[in-house]
Scaffold this motif. Sequence first.
Motif, short mmCIF file in Angstrom:
data_model
loop_
_atom_site.label_atom_id
_atom_site.label_comp_id
_atom_site.label_asym_id
_atom_site.label_seq_id
_atom_site.Cartn_x
_atom_site.Cartn_y
_atom_site.Cartn_z
N UNK A 131 -1.35 -7.64 2.04
CA UNK A 131 -2.26 -6.81 2.51
C UNK A 131 -2.26 -5.42 2.09
N UNK A 181 -4.44 -2.72 -0.32
CA UNK A 181 -4.77 -1.20 0.08
C UNK A 181 -4.90 -1.21 1.69
N UNK A 182 -4.65 -2.18 2.18
CA UNK A 182 -4.47 -2.06 3.67
C UNK A 182 -3.30 -1.38 4.27
N UNK A 183 -3.47 0.03 4.51
CA UNK A 183 -2.11 0.70 5.03
C UNK A 183 -1.82 0.53 6.54
#
Lengths: 75, 75
Positions: free
Chosen positions: B25, B29-31
Amino acid sequence: MKARVTVMLKEGVLDPQGEAVRHALGALGFDGVEGVRQGKVIELDLAEGTTEERVREMCERLLANTVIESYRIES
Amino acid sequence: MKARVTVMLKEGVLDPQGEAVRHALGALGFDGVEGVRQGKVIELDLAEGTTEERVREMCERLLANTVIESYRIES
């Protein structure tokens, strides 16, 4: 915040894992098990303010194969 | 009747699958994904009158490895 994603194979998609469990339960003497479907559950610990829309995007891009799987998000 | 069993690794047990998802994830780019735990969900289609006690027995004997996993039953 927490979110829980449940991913199951869609209706009509063969579920060999579930079938194996059903068979094993029968072999152990558990009668009356008519069907078993096995899926996965993913518990996400997310930064405050992460939207459900963002979680949906995670599902579409990584967590579920939407060709054969459906998913459900609970917060 | 239906019963749903959710099996998760116990707290403190390393969850490499969850770690792999967390890492993936992040790479997408899912922070703000602080932690991920992955478990399984087993949906049972049972003969009418099957007791929760019976489902608990299925968990203890087959569905969960109670040394490292905990389970929850929902009807």
